[in-house]
Design a protein around this motif. Structure first.
Motif, PDB file in Angstrom:
ATOM      1  N   VAL A 501      53.502 131.906 -41.598  1.00  0.00           N
ATOM      2  CA  VAL A 501      54.254 130.646 -41.592  1.00  0.00           C
ATOM      3  C   VAL A 501      55.380 130.680 -42.621  1.00  0.00           C
ATOM      4  CG1 VAL A 501      54.105 128.142 -41.819  1.00  0.00           C
ATOM      5  CG2 VAL A 501      52.171 129.429 -40.882  1.00  0.00           C
ATOM      6  N   ALA A 502      56.579 130.369 -42.150  1.00  0.00           N
ATOM      7  CA  ALA A 502      57.711 130.146 -43.048  1.00  0.00           C
ATOM      8  C   ALA A 502      57.986 128.646 -43.081  1.00  0.00           C
ATOM      9  CB  ALA A 502      58.946 130.891 -42.572  1.00  0.00           C
ATOM     10  N   MET A 503      58.354 128.138 -44.244  1.00  0.00           N
ATOM     11  CA  MET A 503      58.630 126.715 -44.414  1.00  0.00           C
ATOM     12  C   MET A 503      59.992 126.566 -45.061  1.00  0.00           C
ATOM     13  SD  MET A 503      57.322 123.541 -44.305  1.00  0.00           S
ATOM     14  CE  MET A 503      58.029 121.978 -44.873  1.00  0.00           C
ATOM     15  N   THR A 504      60.850 125.755 -44.447  1.00  0.00           N
ATOM     16  CA  THR A 504      62.139 125.470 -45.062  1.00  0.00           C
ATOM     17  C   THR A 504      62.137 124.054 -45.609  1.00  0.00           C
ATOM     18  OG1 THR A 504      63.204 124.550 -43.096  1.00  0.00           O
ATOM     19  CG2 THR A 504      63.252 126.938 -43.341  1.00  0.00           C
ATOM     20  N   LEU A 519      56.048 132.191 -46.540  1.00  0.00           N
ATOM     21  CA  LEU A 519      57.436 132.383 -46.972  1.00  0.00           C
ATOM     22  C   LEU A 519      58.083 131.019 -47.149  1.00  0.00           C
ATOM     23  CD1 LEU A 519      59.784 134.392 -47.462  1.00  0.00           C
ATOM     24  CD2 LEU A 519      60.416 134.037 -45.082  1.00  0.00           C
ATOM     25  N   GLY A 520      58.459 130.702 -48.381  1.00  0.00           N
ATOM     26  CA  GLY A 520      59.153 129.446 -48.662  1.00  0.00           C
ATOM     27  C   GLY A 520      60.649 129.687 -48.736  1.00  0.00           C
ATOM     28  N   ILE A 521      61.414 128.906 -47.964  1.00  0.00           N
ATOM     29  CA  ILE A 521      62.871 129.056 -47.927  1.00  0.00           C
ATOM     30  C   ILE A 521      63.497 127.731 -48.331  1.00  0.00           C
ATOM     31  CG2 ILE A 521      64.867 129.639 -46.507  1.00  0.00           C
ATOM     32  CD1 ILE A 521      62.920 131.067 -44.603  1.00  0.00           C
ATOM     33  N   LYS A 531      63.769 124.845 -55.216  1.00  0.00           N
ATOM     34  CA  LYS A 531      64.310 126.193 -55.354  1.00  0.00           C
ATOM     35  C   LYS A 531      63.450 127.056 -56.273  1.00  0.00           C
ATOM     36  CE  LYS A 531      68.463 124.675 -56.452  1.00  0.00           C
ATOM     37  NZ  LYS A 531      69.893 124.697 -56.816  1.00  0.00           N
ATOM     38  N   ALA A 532      62.730 126.434 -57.180  1.00  0.00           N
ATOM     39  CA  ALA A 532      61.918 127.196 -58.123  1.00  0.00           C
ATOM     40  C   ALA A 532      60.706 127.833 -57.455  1.00  0.00           C
ATOM     41  CB  ALA A 532      61.458 126.298 -59.268  1.00  0.00           C
ATOM     42  N   VAL A 533      60.121 127.141 -56.470  1.00  0.00           N
ATOM     43  CA  VAL A 533      58.896 127.661 -55.866  1.00  0.00           C
ATOM     44  C   VAL A 533      59.171 128.487 -54.610  1.00  0.00           C
ATOM     45  CG1 VAL A 533      57.530 125.754 -56.753  1.00  0.00           C
ATOM     46  CG2 VAL A 533      58.488 125.588 -54.461  1.00  0.00           C
ATOM     47  N   ALA A 534      60.386 128.446 -54.071  1.00  0.00           N
ATOM     48  CA  ALA A 534      60.702 129.175 -52.843  1.00  0.00           C
ATOM     49  C   ALA A 534      60.887 130.664 -53.139  1.00  0.00           C
ATOM     50  CB  ALA A 534      61.961 128.604 -52.195  1.00  0.00           C
ATOM     51  N   GLN A 535      60.528 131.498 -52.156  1.00  0.00           N
ATOM     52  CA  GLN A 535      60.770 132.936 -52.306  1.00  0.00           C
ATOM     53  C   GLN A 535      62.204 133.316 -51.942  1.00  0.00           C
ATOM     54  OE1 GLN A 535      58.029 131.891 -50.462  1.00  0.00           O
ATOM     55  NE2 GLN A 535      56.322 132.523 -51.734  1.00  0.00           N
ATOM     56  N   VAL A 536      62.830 132.524 -51.071  1.00  0.00           N
ATOM     57  CA  VAL A 536      64.214 132.782 -50.676  1.00  0.00           C
ATOM     58  C   VAL A 536      65.003 131.488 -50.809  1.00  0.00           C
ATOM     59  CG1 VAL A 536      65.749 133.477 -48.799  1.00  0.00           C
ATOM     60  CG2 VAL A 536      63.534 134.593 -49.049  1.00  0.00           C
ATOM     61  N   VAL A 537      66.183 131.579 -51.402  1.00  0.00           N
ATOM     62  CA  VAL A 537      67.062 130.411 -51.535  1.00  0.00           C
ATOM     63  C   VAL A 537      68.366 130.710 -50.801  1.00  0.00           C
ATOM     64  CG1 VAL A 537      68.273 128.872 -53.108  1.00  0.00           C
ATOM     65  CG2 VAL A 537      66.068 129.842 -53.784  1.00  0.00           C
TER      66      VAL A 537
END
Length: 735
Positions: A501-504, A519-521, A531-537
């Motif tokens: 699961v990816a989450m935006t 995957l946090g976007i 933005k601090a907890v996401a793996q991709v910004v």
């Protein structure tokens, strides 16, 4: 006068230069190859020591690529760092996080991270989420005198606190550093490669010892014995596998950086390739940031609608998007004095305030503030069904509806094409929003999202039946009135069904789900906490960037699997050859210079191109067993072909080398499939270079090669056919 201590924490987005050099130079395989290289220089011929150049090449290429990735990451990390508002000498100013000093008064609003420890000095409905520290999802109300800990973030209200601990003295300095750290750990792919290396290491030691013993017994010349043993041991070592893995990841990071996508954790590359469910929030993802007031519909003619809306919007020192739109519509505050404020939060879906002499007013979701079944409730539902965002203005004392306000949302022009891409790639999109289900459904239907017309009201979902929740999530794609805690449950439910699961998200209400997703976007314009907890910004704040980001992840993993097949095929044929030679007491079929030539043309050079080439394959689970199903039979059949050719030619090493090249060249073709123009050119060029090595007198003499004979060619063809059948039967033949 003493200078106040600053909030200086070493940036950890990537490894230091010294760490990069150590990691690429001081490796186990470099040590083994270095020792073998020294033995050849002492006891053998210098032509057989060419494999020692692998140490230099591996180290230099690895260092250069990781330094490129480090520069990209460090540059993007600076862009991604949100400034902090501090009050100094009675003035508010924005400063870089590292410029926070002891004694500074730091102002907070929804979504702001708490970067240092301190003591609250002012609070207006201030609610702090400390889940990253305590694991508790419920926000904590703060009042003057309470302690603030770094690593938490504001979810509602506003306030200020005095910095009492900064830098590495802060409570969660380690945690906050890791929130934006470039990590080389916790990757299934890297763990798989590490397993290969571990098992091969244990095999190399006893098999290498057997090979050395057999060569010393068979050869009267000590130098020839050492040369034969080294040829087998060097070939067993997949010296470029770790290098190619690191290069592919590093280049992926650089390429994503060039697209303004900051990868904060290396395993995010892996997650990008494996995603099969993408959860998106409507606001900020499908719709662009910001809104405009479209219409104000009075429900009570005698109510001061405009004044109440203006008072509520201007009373909040840190207004959200809705309040900002109302402020733009009513730029002048009416002068009402607020005596109590309840700030907006995603969990409540409303905000409110009490004004001296004007009563208490609330503004929020109509289906939360208005009684179901009333005319006003129905009117709001009808408006929401058109796709408009609708909020209700009420007198809080008697829940009297005073007005309905519709706001225009701007659908991203690239949203439709982006969603179409994910549908074609087999990625299911789930729209998870805190807005009214009818409004979410209208936008989802407009964007042709499958199932968009069947939106689910999350308030009707079971809270204590995880299996039932997972079933509903499987069968529906659009959800409205989802609370932040439910978003987290949704991610867990989808993961329980085996989904990656990816989450935006961009708002503070997305933080918990982003943290738990595979995957946090986060959007670049999102809250600092998000933005601090996401793996991709996505620093460019474009939803349309996601297809390129996902494609890059798929490219990296699919290509690493390709090169793993190449290197491990080599390892397994070397193991097979060494065992047969060791047990039978034969001369090793080829010298180190031969393996250097063949490996360069069928593995080293092609692997570099294949590791970086384009591909649209989606990575699947089972990386280790799938590679073994290809490499083991391919390696064993290659080894058998080389032994057979060597024996049939009466111990002619040229025949063995020709067979080794032709069979491993065929393995290269199988791995490179599906073939296209550049891949055909690549494998063709390798064949031409080998033919030139046989044809040119200088290279033929340098590598001690003869003609090889047609027997070697015939055996090679039979072995290649056997490999094709084997990989077809094991289900690893690429189409």
């Amino acid at each position: 006068m003493a200078v106040a201590k600053k909030n200086t924490v070493p940036r950890r987005t990537s490894r230091s230069l010294s760490a990069i050099i150590r990691a690429n130079v001081f490796t186990f395989f470099n040590l083994v190859i270095g020792v073998l290289w020294a033995l050849i220089l002492i006891f053998g011929q210098w032509q057989d020591s060419l494999f020692g150049l692998v140490i230099v090449a591996n180290s230099m290429i690895g260092i250069v690529q990781e330094l490129r990735a480090k520069r990209t990451l460090d540059r993007l990390a600076v862009v991604n760092e949100a400034p902090v508002t501090v009050r100094r000498d009675g003035r508010d100013e924005l400063v870089h996080p590292e410029e926070i000093a002891l004694g500074d008064v730091i102002l907070l609003g929804p979504g702001d991270r708490v970067l240092v420890d301190g003591e609250v000095v002012a609070a207006q409905g201030l609610e702090i989420d400390e889940s990253l520290l305590t694991g508790e999802a419920d926000p904590v109300h703060k009042k003057p005198g309470d302690q603030m800990l770094s690593g938490s973030f504001a979810v509602a209200g506003s306030g200020a606190f005095v910095a009492t601990k900064v830098g590495e003295d802060a409570y969660a300095a380690v945690l906050t550093r890791q929130a934006s750290r470039f990590s080389l750990a916790h990757s299934d792919l890297r763990d798989g490669v590490a397993k290969f290396i571990k098992y091969i290491t244990w095999l190399v030691i006893p098999i290498g010892a057997l090979l050395i013993y057999s060569q010393l017994r068979h050869n009267e010349d000590f130098g020839s014995a050492i040369t034969g043993a080294v040829a087998g041991i060097v070939t067993m070592i997949p010296e470029g596998l770790v290098l190619m893995t690191s290069i592919a990841f590093a280049v992926g990071v650089v390429r994503l950086g060039q697209r303004d996508a900051l990868v904060q954790e290396l395993p995010a590359i892996e997650g990008l390739a494996r995603v099969d469910v993408l959860c998106v929030d409507k606001t900020g993802t499908l719709t662009a940031g910001g809104m405009d007031v479209d219409e104000v519909i009075p429900l009570r003619q005698d109510a001061p609608v405009g004044s109440a809306l203006a008072a509520l919007a201007h009373a909040d020192p840190r207004p959200n998007a809705t309040a900002q739109a109302i402020q733009a519509c009513y730029p002048e505050a009416p002068g009402w004095t607020s005596t109590d404020i309840v700030p907006f939060s995603s969990a409540r879906k409303w905000s409110g305030a009490t004004f001296d002499g004007h009563g208490t007013w609330s503004l929020g979701a109509p289906d939360v503030l208005l009684p179901p079944g009333t005319q006003e409730y129905g009117t709001a539902a009808t408006l929401a069904a058109t796709g408009a965002r609708v909020v209700a203005l009420c007198r809080t004392e008697n829940r009297e509806p005073v007005a309905l306000i519709t706001l225009k949302q701007r659908i991203r022009p690239d949203a439709r094409e982006t969603l179409k891409y994910f549908a074609e790639q087999g990625v299911t999109v789930k729209v998870i929003s805190g807005d009214n289900p009818d409004a979410v459904s209208a936008i989802a239907t407009y964007l042709d999202i499958p199932g968009g017309d069947r939106a689910v009201d999350a308030r009707t979902l079971p809270s204590d039946d995880d299996e039932k929740l997972a079933e509903i999530l499987e069968s529906h794609t659009v959800f409205g009135r989802v609370t932040p805690q439910q978003k987290r449950l949704f991610v867990a439910a989808l993961q329980s069904r085996g989904h990656t699961v990816a989450m935006t998200g961009d708002g503070v209400n997305d933080v918990l789900a982003l943290k738990d997703a595979d995957l946090g976007i986060a959007m670049g314009a999102g809250s600092p906490a998000t933005k601090a907890v996401a793996q991709v910004v996505l620093l460019d704040n474009k939803f349309a960037s996601l297809p390129e980001v996902v494609a890059e992840g798929r490219r990296v993993l699919a290509n690493i699997e390709r090169v793993s097949n190449l290197f491990l095929t080599k390892t397994f044929y070397a193991i097979a050859l060494s065992l047969v030679v060791g047990v039978l007491g034969m001369v090793f079929p080829f010298a180190p210079r031969h393996s250097t030539l063949v490996n360069a043309l069928t593995i080293g050079v092609p692997a570099l191109f294949l590791a970086l080439g384009p591909t649209a394959e989606r990575s699947l689970p089972g990386f280790v067993p799938r590679v073994l199903r290809f490499a083991v039979p391919a390696g064993l059949i290659t080894g058998a072909g080389v032994i057979l050719s060597f024996s049939a030619a009466g111990g002619d090493r040229t025949a063995a080398v020709v067979t080794l090249f032709l069979v491993t060249w065929w393995v290269l073709i199988l791995i490179a499939r599906p073939l296209n123009a550049w891949k055909i050119m690549l494998v063709g060029a390798m064949a031409i270079l080998f033919a030139l090595a046989l044809a040119i007198p200088f290279t033929r003499a340098f590598f001690e090669l003869g003609t090889g004979g047609w027997t070697a060619v015939g055996i090679s063809a039979a072995a290649a056919a056997g490999i094709s059948i084997a990989v077809k039967l094991t289900g690893t033949l690429r189409t």
